[in-house]
Design a protein around this motif. Sequence first.
Motif, PDB file in Angstrom:
ATOM      1  N   ILE A 108       0.824  -1.071   0.079  1.00  0.00           N
ATOM      2  CA  ILE A 108       0.090  -0.002   0.156  1.00  0.00           C
ATOM      3  C   ILE A 108       0.760   1.153   0.625  1.00  0.00           C
ATOM      4  CG2 ILE A 108      -1.750   1.356   1.279  1.00  0.00           C
ATOM      5  CD1 ILE A 108      -2.876  -1.242   2.379  1.00  0.00           C
ATOM      6  N   GLU A 109       0.772   2.188  -0.669  1.00  0.00           N
ATOM      7  CA  GLU A 109       1.024   3.580  -0.055  1.00  0.00           C
ATOM      8  C   GLU A 109       0.529   4.922  -1.488  1.00  0.00           C
ATOM      9  OE1 GLU A 109       4.559   3.534  -0.384  1.00  0.00           O
ATOM     10  OE2 GLU A 109       4.900   1.710  -0.823  1.00  0.00           O
ATOM     11  N   MET A 110       0.672   5.629  -0.071  1.00  0.00           N
ATOM     12  CA  MET A 110       0.138   6.641  -0.608  1.00  0.00           C
ATOM     13  C   MET A 110       0.136   7.518  -1.921  1.00  0.00           C
ATOM     14  SD  MET A 110       0.363  10.498   1.819  1.00  0.00           S
ATOM     15  CE  MET A 110      -0.950  10.074   3.149  1.00  0.00           C
ATOM     16  N   MET A 111      -0.885   8.279  -2.384  1.00  0.00           N
ATOM     17  CA  MET A 111      -0.322   9.097  -3.669  1.00  0.00           C
ATOM     18  C   MET A 111      -0.111  10.125  -3.699  1.00  0.00           C
ATOM     19  SD  MET A 111      -3.147   6.649  -6.667  1.00  0.00           S
ATOM     20  CE  MET A 111      -4.481   7.280  -5.394  1.00  0.00           C
ATOM     21  N   ARG A 112       0.742  10.400  -3.948  1.00  0.00           N
ATOM     22  CA  ARG A 112       2.241  11.875  -3.923  1.00  0.00           C
ATOM     23  C   ARG A 112       2.747  12.161  -4.923  1.00  0.00           C
ATOM     24  NH1 ARG A 112       4.891  11.087   2.230  1.00  0.00           N
ATOM     25  NH2 ARG A 112       5.751   8.978   1.809  1.00  0.00           N
ATOM     26  N   PRO A 113       3.184  13.241  -4.916  1.00  0.00           N
ATOM     27  CA  PRO A 113       3.514  13.755  -6.503  1.00  0.00           C
ATOM     28  C   PRO A 113       5.256  13.567  -5.779  1.00  0.00           C
ATOM     29  CG  PRO A 113       2.538  15.571  -5.623  1.00  0.00           C
ATOM     30  CD  PRO A 113       2.045  14.581  -4.733  1.00  0.00           C
ATOM     31  N   LYS A 114       5.347  13.519  -4.789  1.00  0.00           N
ATOM     32  CA  LYS A 114       7.011  12.839  -4.726  1.00  0.00           C
ATOM     33  C   LYS A 114       7.652  12.467  -5.544  1.00  0.00           C
ATOM     34  CE  LYS A 114       9.384  10.851  -0.324  1.00  0.00           C
ATOM     35  NZ  LYS A 114       9.109  10.551   1.248  1.00  0.00           N
ATOM     36  N   ILE A 115       6.781  10.662  -5.899  1.00  0.00           N
ATOM     37  CA  ILE A 115       7.497   9.668  -6.708  1.00  0.00           C
ATOM     38  C   ILE A 115       7.620  10.679  -8.001  1.00  0.00           C
ATOM     39  CG2 ILE A 115       5.043   9.203  -8.061  1.00  0.00           C
ATOM     40  CD1 ILE A 115       5.585   6.445  -6.913  1.00  0.00           C
ATOM     41  N   LEU A 116       7.622  11.347  -7.989  1.00  0.00           N
ATOM     42  CA  LEU A 116       8.463  11.364  -9.074  1.00  0.00           C
ATOM     43  C   LEU A 116       9.610  11.758  -9.436  1.00  0.00           C
ATOM     44  CD1 LEU A 116       5.418  14.663 -10.262  1.00  0.00           C
ATOM     45  CD2 LEU A 116       6.030  12.852 -11.934  1.00  0.00           C
ATOM     46  N   ARG A 117      10.256  12.445  -8.313  1.00  0.00           N
ATOM     47  CA  ARG A 117      11.444  12.365  -8.037  1.00  0.00           C
ATOM     48  C   ARG A 117      12.329  10.726  -7.587  1.00  0.00           C
ATOM     49  NH1 ARG A 117       9.483  16.109  -3.082  1.00  0.00           N
ATOM     50  NH2 ARG A 117      10.280  14.876  -2.570  1.00  0.00           N
ATOM     51  N   ILE A 118      11.219  10.519  -7.971  1.00  0.00           N
ATOM     52  CA  ILE A 118      12.443   8.625  -7.231  1.00  0.00           C
ATOM     53  C   ILE A 118      11.661   7.490  -8.367  1.00  0.00           C
ATOM     54  CG2 ILE A 118      12.222   8.488  -4.844  1.00  0.00           C
ATOM     55  CD1 ILE A 118      10.340   6.443  -4.462  1.00  0.00           C
ATOM     56  N   ALA A 119      11.031   8.217  -9.324  1.00  0.00           N
ATOM     57  CA  ALA A 119      10.447   7.172 -10.318  1.00  0.00           C
ATOM     58  C   ALA A 119      11.483   6.672 -10.987  1.00  0.00           C
ATOM     59  CB  ALA A 119       9.372   8.313 -11.140  1.00  0.00           C
ATOM     60  N   ASN A 120      12.422   7.412 -11.776  1.00  0.00           N
ATOM     61  CA  ASN A 120      13.568   6.641 -12.516  1.00  0.00           C
ATOM     62  C   ASN A 120      14.100   5.670 -12.065  1.00  0.00           C
ATOM     63  OD1 ASN A 120      13.280   8.077 -14.830  1.00  0.00           O
ATOM     64  ND2 ASN A 120      13.942   9.394 -14.392  1.00  0.00           N
ATOM     65  N   LYS A 121      14.036   5.074 -10.897  1.00  0.00           N
ATOM     66  CA  LYS A 121      15.373   4.802  -9.627  1.00  0.00           C
ATOM     67  C   LYS A 121      14.158   2.676 -10.446  1.00  0.00           C
ATOM     68  CE  LYS A 121      16.619   6.970  -5.721  1.00  0.00           C
ATOM     69  NZ  LYS A 121      16.859   7.467  -5.001  1.00  0.00           N
ATOM     70  N   GLN A 129       4.476  11.263 -19.208  1.00  0.00           N
ATOM     71  CA  GLN A 129       3.815  11.846 -19.731  1.00  0.00           C
ATOM     72  C   GLN A 129       3.086  11.785 -20.985  1.00  0.00           C
ATOM     73  OE1 GLN A 129       5.547  14.126 -18.382  1.00  0.00           O
ATOM     74  NE2 GLN A 129       7.405  13.044 -17.972  1.00  0.00           N
ATOM     75  N   THR A 130       2.520  11.161 -21.624  1.00  0.00           N
ATOM     76  CA  THR A 130       1.317  10.952 -22.438  1.00  0.00           C
ATOM     77  C   THR A 130       0.413  10.992 -21.956  1.00  0.00           C
ATOM     78  OG1 THR A 130       1.823   8.040 -22.436  1.00  0.00           O
ATOM     79  CG2 THR A 130       2.509   9.930 -24.386  1.00  0.00           C
ATOM     80  N   LEU A 131       0.155  10.518 -20.198  1.00  0.00           N
ATOM     81  CA  LEU A 131      -0.574  10.396 -19.734  1.00  0.00           C
ATOM     82  C   LEU A 131      -1.035  11.624 -19.716  1.00  0.00           C
ATOM     83  CD1 LEU A 131      -0.197   8.064 -16.809  1.00  0.00           C
ATOM     84  CD2 LEU A 131      -1.757   7.510 -18.893  1.00  0.00           C
ATOM     85  N   GLY A 132      -0.239  13.218 -19.296  1.00  0.00           N
ATOM     86  CA  GLY A 132      -0.816  14.228 -19.568  1.00  0.00           C
ATOM     87  C   GLY A 132      -0.403  14.997 -18.561  1.00  0.00           C
ATOM     88  N   HIS A 133      -2.073  15.499 -17.239  1.00  0.00           N
ATOM     89  CA  HIS A 133      -1.860  15.785 -16.055  1.00  0.00           C
ATOM     90  C   HIS A 133      -0.767  15.157 -14.769  1.00  0.00           C
ATOM     91  CE1 HIS A 133      -5.317  13.976 -14.133  1.00  0.00           C
ATOM     92  NE2 HIS A 133      -5.839  13.711 -15.532  1.00  0.00           N
ATOM     93  N   GLU A 134      -0.530  16.272 -14.090  1.00  0.00           N
ATOM     94  CA  GLU A 134       0.174  15.153 -13.445  1.00  0.00           C
ATOM     95  C   GLU A 134      -0.417  13.886 -12.504  1.00  0.00           C
ATOM     96  OE1 GLU A 134       1.970  16.552  -9.092  1.00  0.00           O
ATOM     97  OE2 GLU A 134       3.339  17.536 -10.450  1.00  0.00           O
ATOM     98  N   GLU A 135      -1.928  14.557 -11.877  1.00  0.00           N
ATOM     99  CA  GLU A 135      -2.647  13.553 -10.918  1.00  0.00           C
ATOM    100  C   GLU A 135      -2.105  12.139 -11.324  1.00  0.00           C
ATOM    101  OE1 GLU A 135      -7.205  12.768  -9.140  1.00  0.00           O
ATOM    102  OE2 GLU A 135      -6.277  15.051  -9.291  1.00  0.00           O
ATOM    103  N   ALA A 136      -2.803  12.211 -12.610  1.00  0.00           N
ATOM    104  CA  ALA A 136      -2.674  10.800 -13.715  1.00  0.00           C
ATOM    105  C   ALA A 136      -1.369  10.332 -13.707  1.00  0.00           C
ATOM    106  CB  ALA A 136      -3.171  10.659 -14.964  1.00  0.00           C
ATOM    107  N   ILE A 137       0.179  10.952 -13.634  1.00  0.00           N
ATOM    108  CA  ILE A 137       1.228  10.081 -13.744  1.00  0.00           C
ATOM    109  C   ILE A 137       1.423   9.535 -12.325  1.00  0.00           C
ATOM    110  CG2 ILE A 137       3.743  10.691 -13.960  1.00  0.00           C
ATOM    111  CD1 ILE A 137       2.780  12.911 -16.010  1.00  0.00           C
ATOM    112  N   VAL A 138       0.930  10.699 -11.593  1.00  0.00           N
ATOM    113  CA  VAL A 138       1.268   9.523  -9.791  1.00  0.00           C
ATOM    114  C   VAL A 138       0.553   8.717  -9.826  1.00  0.00           C
ATOM    115  CG1 VAL A 138       0.331  10.981  -7.734  1.00  0.00           C
ATOM    116  CG2 VAL A 138       1.929  12.095  -9.026  1.00  0.00           C
TER     117      VAL A 138
END
Length: 210
Positions: A108-121, A129-138
């Motif tokens: 289980i994980e909380m959905m938060r923008p912080k994940i964008l910083r570690i995504a490439n790991k 990026q094709t998902l468009g807005h940040e909420e959908a990407i997160v």
Amino acid sequence: MALYKTITVNPNTKVLIWKIEESYEELEKGLTLTPKCLKRLESMKSDIHQKGFLSIRQLLKLAGYTPYDLYYDENGKPHLIDGKEISITHSFQFSSIIIGQENVGIDIEMMRPKILRIANKFTILEAYQTLGHEEAIVRKLTMVWCAKEALYKMYATPGLSFLQHIDIHDFFVETYRTLGNIIYQGKVTTYEIYFEEMEGFMCGYALKID
């Protein structure tokens, strides 16, 4: 006590989710903890972690087990003494267990923008990026992270890499399911992965395909 949801995945596999709304004292009620459990609980400095620990033991109780029925192997993977498989997760106000006859994993994980910083790991961020807005990407990144974490817990092998050895098939978020592969030491194993979304959190759980 706050059992949030029970999911019957199949006749032999069940997910129990707890929403932590109680005090420490309330969560402690009715539990008989092992000396090892007590020592571990007392070593936790965070109230969130203590409550998460106790809520997992409450879920075990609901599933018909006691803390004495749970043990961990040398790689930190939990097991039940009756031979059934179990996986455990906790994140802020939610905790969960999955129990089955075959190997299982859950996260289980909380959905938060912080994940964008570690995504490439653990994946290739540009692919989202094709998902468009940040909420959908997160949201989708969190699903992929949960899926990989669930598979990592199932495999429980030192040296396994989220990025190099665990592959999650692309999926439409709305289906709340996908497949995942572990490719390690020349062997490929495929798993079914399911998702459950609740109040800003994402849960992912995995089962091996027969």
